[in-house]
Design an enzyme around this catalytic site. Structure first.
Site, PDB file in Angstrom:
ATOM      1  N   ASN A  62      45.829  34.898  34.373  1.00 14.62           N
ATOM      2  CA  ASN A  62      45.456  36.306  34.335  1.00 14.62           C
ATOM      3  C   ASN A  62      46.634  37.162  33.874  1.00 14.62           C
ATOM      4  OD1 ASN A  62      46.524  35.603  36.994  1.00 14.62           O
ATOM      5  ND2 ASN A  62      45.883  37.619  37.729  1.00 14.62           N
ATOM      6  N   GLU A  64      47.612  41.163  33.929  1.00 18.29           N
ATOM      7  CA  GLU A  64      47.286  42.506  34.380  1.00 18.29           C
ATOM      8  C   GLU A  64      47.970  43.560  33.502  1.00 18.29           C
ATOM      9  OE1 GLU A  64      46.523  41.477  39.071  1.00 18.29           O
ATOM     10  OE2 GLU A  64      48.283  42.650  38.557  1.00 18.29           O
ATOM     11  N   CYS A  73      41.119  38.368  32.775  1.00 18.42           N
ATOM     12  CA  CYS A  73      41.069  37.198  33.657  1.00 18.42           C
ATOM     13  C   CYS A  73      41.512  35.950  32.909  1.00 18.42           C
ATOM     14  CB  CYS A  73      39.641  36.987  34.164  1.00 18.42           C
ATOM     15  SG  CYS A  73      38.975  38.362  35.094  1.00 18.42           S
ATOM     16  N   GLU A  75      40.127  33.023  32.888  1.00 12.34           N
ATOM     17  CA  GLU A  75      39.015  32.284  32.283  1.00 12.34           C
ATOM     18  C   GLU A  75      38.604  32.879  30.940  1.00 12.34           C
ATOM     19  OE1 GLU A  75      38.164  32.473  36.812  1.00 12.34           O
ATOM     20  OE2 GLU A  75      39.059  33.755  35.297  1.00 12.34           O
ATOM     21  N   CYS A 112      34.753  35.643  38.169  1.00 16.59           N
ATOM     22  CA  CYS A 112      34.111  36.936  38.397  1.00 16.59           C
ATOM     23  C   CYS A 112      32.853  37.031  37.525  1.00 16.59           C
ATOM     24  CB  CYS A 112      35.087  38.067  38.077  1.00 16.59           C
ATOM     25  SG  CYS A 112      35.388  38.319  36.313  1.00 16.59           S
ATOM     26  N   CYS A 115      33.498  36.825  33.756  1.00 14.87           N
ATOM     27  CA  CYS A 115      33.848  35.460  33.350  1.00 14.87           C
ATOM     28  C   CYS A 115      32.632  34.544  33.395  1.00 14.87           C
ATOM     29  CB  CYS A 115      34.964  34.920  34.232  1.00 14.87           C
ATOM     30  SG  CYS A 115      36.548  35.751  33.935  1.00 14.87           S
TER      31      CYS A 115
END
Length: 160
Positions: A62, A64, A73, A75, A112, A115
């Site tokens: 990830n 940010e 993310c 993924e 999430c 994803c």
């Protein structure tokens, strides 16, 4: 009276030693990727690794950003990278692992919603299931046979 529509959802819980060699390698590479995550705001580090049909494993983590919608993310970053660089190779399995920065204990984490939908897009594109391996704190793996186990009633389910 309306008709009830149901889907059976199940995951398999496995000890790490029950995985095959390639799956163990996938989980270990996701772990290594997690350690390089850029998560200065949440301190929640996520790593992912994907196995392509040519047996190559790619990794991501990830990333940010102070402008929160800009972060991505592990993924989605990984799937985008895999398709951008290997557009004809099917993704077969993805492993995900996470923990709080500074903690010795891993967190049970699943993709999430964004994803999950992205994984679904690649299953549709390649007409194949992508197995999802989610690491747990007890050195166990939650294994989903495909995205339908985590995302019932996907957009394409509702329109077919």
């Amino acid at each position: 009276m309306g008709k009830k529509i149901t889907q059976n959802i199940s995951l398999t819980l496995l000890d790490i030693h029950e995985l095959d060699e390639k799956e163990i390698e996938l989980v270990n590479k996701a772990k290594n990727a997690m350690n390089s995550a850029y998560a200065p705001y949440s301190n929640f580090m996520v790593g992912a690794a994907i196995l392509l049909e040519n047996d190559e494993i790619l990794t991501a983590n990830n990333q940010e950003n102070a402008s929160f919608p800009v972060g991505i993310c592990a993924e989605r970053l990984l799937l985008g990278y895999a398709h951008a660089n290997f557009p004809k190779l099917k993704p077969l399995k993805i492993a995900i692992i996470a923990k709080k920065k500074g903690s010795d204990k891993y967190a049970t984490v699943s993709p999430c919603g964004l994803c999950r939908q992205t994984i679904n897009e690649y299953e549709v594109k390649f007409e194949t299931d992508i197995q999802i391996l989610m690491y747990t704190p007890n050195d166990q793996i939650l294994k989903a046979a495909n995205i339908s186990k985590l995302l019932p009633f996907k957009f394409n389910d509702l329109n077919s």
